[in-house]
Design an enzyme around this catalytic site. Structure first.
Site, mmCIF file in Angstrom:
data_model
loop_
_atom_site.group_PDB
_atom_site.id
_atom_site.type_symbol
_atom_site.label_atom_id
_atom_site.label_comp_id
_atom_site.label_asym_id
_atom_site.label_seq_id
_atom_site.Cartn_x
_atom_site.Cartn_y
_atom_site.Cartn_z
ATOM 1 N N TYR A 80 -10.567 0.163 11.110
ATOM 2 C CA TYR A 80 -11.917 0.656 10.562
ATOM 3 C C TYR A 80 -12.208 -0.631 9.309
ATOM 4 C CZ TYR A 80 -8.368 3.194 7.687
ATOM 5 O OH TYR A 80 -7.297 3.345 6.758
ATOM 6 N N LYS A 81 -11.379 -1.533 8.969
ATOM 7 C CA LYS A 81 -11.669 -2.332 7.927
ATOM 8 C C LYS A 81 -12.328 -3.532 8.414
ATOM 9 C CE LYS A 81 -8.156 -0.360 5.079
ATOM 10 N NZ LYS A 81 -6.498 -0.420 4.588
ATOM 11 N N ARG A 84 -12.757 -3.903 -7.110
ATOM 12 C CA ARG A 84 -12.523 -4.620 -5.898
ATOM 13 C C ARG A 84 -13.729 -4.941 -5.474
ATOM 14 N NH1 ARG A 84 -8.358 -2.316 -1.583
ATOM 15 N NH2 ARG A 84 -9.969 -0.890 -1.114
ATOM 16 N N ASP A 140 2.110 -5.408 7.848
ATOM 17 C CA ASP A 140 0.928 -4.673 7.862
ATOM 18 C C ASP A 140 -0.234 -5.540 7.646
ATOM 19 O OD1 ASP A 140 -1.385 -3.101 7.213
ATOM 20 O OD2 ASP A 140 -0.053 -1.326 6.107
ATOM 21 N N PHE A 152 0.879 -1.131 -0.034
ATOM 22 C CA PHE A 152 0.012 0.037 0.007
ATOM 23 C C PHE A 152 0.976 1.104 0.076
ATOM 24 C CE2 PHE A 152 -3.060 3.023 2.073
ATOM 25 C CZ PHE A 152 -4.253 2.667 1.103
HETATM 26 C C1 LIG Z 1 -6.085 0.917 4.432
HETATM 27 C C2 LIG Z 1 -4.512 0.615 4.612
HETATM 28 C C3 LIG Z 1 -3.912 1.626 5.281
HETATM 29 C C4 LIG Z 1 -4.317 2.911 5.894
HETATM 30 O O1 LIG Z 1 -3.516 3.505 6.776
HETATM 31 P P1 LIG Z 1 -4.056 4.831 7.546
HETATM 32 O O2 LIG Z 1 -2.996 5.368 8.173
HETATM 33 O O3 LIG Z 1 -5.114 4.249 8.295
HETATM 34 O O4 LIG Z 1 -4.764 5.852 6.457
HETATM 35 C C5 LIG Z 1 -2.363 1.538 5.531
HETATM 36 N N1 LIG Z 1 -1.655 0.095 4.899
HETATM 37 C C6 LIG Z 1 -2.648 -0.772 4.186
HETATM 38 C C7 LIG Z 1 -1.879 -1.807 3.962
HETATM 39 C C8 LIG Z 1 -3.834 -0.364 3.930
HETATM 40 O O5 LIG Z 1 -4.665 -1.348 3.176
#
Ligand SMILES: *Cc1c(COP(=O)(O)O)cnc(C)c1O
Length: 410
Positions: free
Chosen positions: A220-221, A369, A195, A124
């Protein structure tokens, strides 16, 4: 599959009772719980109580009387079983990006003689941005090496300080073998940061068995803590007290209310916290985690796999003529709980699909997706979504000019 077959799958689903714990809007098939989890019914009542009875009545006494101060550790301990972590090793705080920054600065400090951060092009982007920022801030010539996902294992050598990966690729859903890659990293003398944004709540994660040094992830996911919910960070218990946090702050101090002049980190994972915890966000996440009580994560993984397999089969059977191409691993063991397709005019197609009541999302350059949150998605939803996608493509509903205009958030 026939409607009767699909009804039989839902009837036999050991997680079927969980859906009633969520407040889902009528007329919507929600296949974006991997980006923002749905609203658990427990959250509104909890937030009302925290706002009115705690903040309103207790005022500052709430820090003690309602144990607000313990929320980062308490919520962390509730997330820990979902990632295979022992109590006391995980805290809920800050955002995933910031937690990645804390983990990376800590890990690099534990490998001062090495200069390479290894990651992959499926990561990401925020994680890559964090690594670029950390390298610039340290100004010691750290090199962020980004290789293709299937080249990671071969790229691990003794120059690597930290292997920094997202376990499940946000675009394709492809899943890395965390234990195997961590083992290779350790054999080369490197540390690992995982992550788990698209892992926690999608299948049983085992940071302990996988020997991960650090892990971070989102609230939040799949954990359903609400927009911008606090994230989490895990540190291997035998490493945590060796960390001298670069993000030193009073909440990570051994005695925050002694107001000492010098920083002295508390023992354990709480040293990864920095400032005053966001009580409303943590309370919402805490309430949301009730939905996981008593859930068998193997059943979650099995359902995630079956939902994804069903979606692939239905979409391929129906939408072959429209140029869709599977972007996710066909083997469910190699995937997270999401399925993506390369799709011509993918952005407009997703906008049209959302207008038809099926919410997924679009990722550059051409990916539509779909995430399957196993606690509240039914087999029937997945089959209906494929049918509606077929209709949107067949009738070219995506051709409306407004669907070509990118919104701020995709
Ligand atoms: C959604 C996501 C994030 C989001 O990070 P925030 O700091 O909450 O914006 C980070 N890493 C991955 C792999 C994600 O899918």
């Amino acid at each position: 599959m026939t409607d009767a077959d699909i009804a039989a799958l839902d009837a036999a689903d050991p997680l079927a009772d969980r859906r009633a714990l969520f407040d889902l809007p009528d007329g919507v098939i929600y296949l974006d719980g991997n980006s923002l989890g749905a609203l658990p019914r427990s959250v509104a009542a909890r937030l009302r109580g925290v706002v009115s009875d705690q903040w309103g009545e207790q005022l500052i006494r709430g820090w003690n009387d309602s144990a607000w101060i313990d929320l980062p550790a308490r919520v962390g301990d509730r997330i820990a079983p979902l990632i295979g972590a022992p109590p006391g090793s995980t805290v809920a705080c800050d955002s995933t990006s910031l937690n990645m920054m804390k983990a990376l600065t800590a890990a690099l400090a534990l490998r001062p003689e090495r200069g390479v951060i290894l990651s992959d092009s499926g990561n990401f982007p925020t994680d890559l941005y964090v690594a670029q920022g950390v390298a610039a801030m340290l100004d010691r010539g750290h090199d962020l090496r980004v290789v293709l996902p299937d080249e990671v294992s071969g790229a691990i050598d003794e120059s690597i300080a930290v292997l920094m990966l997202t376990e499940v690729d946000y675009r394709t859903g492809g899943r890395h073998d965390m234990p195997a890659l961590t083992k290779r990293a350790h054999a080369a003398g490197a540390l690992s940061i995982w992550d788990l944004a698209h892992s926690a709540g999608a299948f049983p994660v085992d940071v302990t068995g996988g020997r991960a040094d650090f892990a971070v992830g989102c609230g939040y996911k799949y954990l359903n803590g609400g927009p911008g919910a606090p994230a989490f960070i895990y540190v291997r218990p035998d490493r945590v007290n060796a960390i001298a946090p670069a993000h030193a702050g009073w909440m990570g101090h051994a005695a925050p209310f002694a107001f000492e002049q010098d920083y002295r980190p508390v023992d354990g994972a709480l040293r990864m916290t920095v400032g005053t915890p966001p009580v409303l966000g943590l309370a919402a996440l805490d309430a949301a985690l009730d939905a996981w009580d008593g859930v068998d994560l193997r059943a979650v993984a099995a359902k995630a796999a079956a939902l994804g397999d069903l979606f692939i089969a239905e979409v391929e059977a129906r939408c072959d003529a429209f140029g869709l191409k599977l972007a996710s691993p066909r083997d469910a063991h190699a995937r997270g709980s999401q399925v993506s397709f390369h799709c011509p005019e993918g952005y407009a197609v997703m906008r049209a699909l959302i207008a038809e009541g099926v919410i997924g999302d679009f990722r550059e350059p051409d990916i539509i997706r779909f995430g399957f949150a196993p606690l509240y998605i039914r087999y029937a939803d997945v089959a209906d979504a494929a049918r509606i996608l077929e209709r949107a493509l067949r009738n070219e509903l995506w051709r409306k000019p407004e669907y070509a205009v990118r919104a701020k958030v995709t």
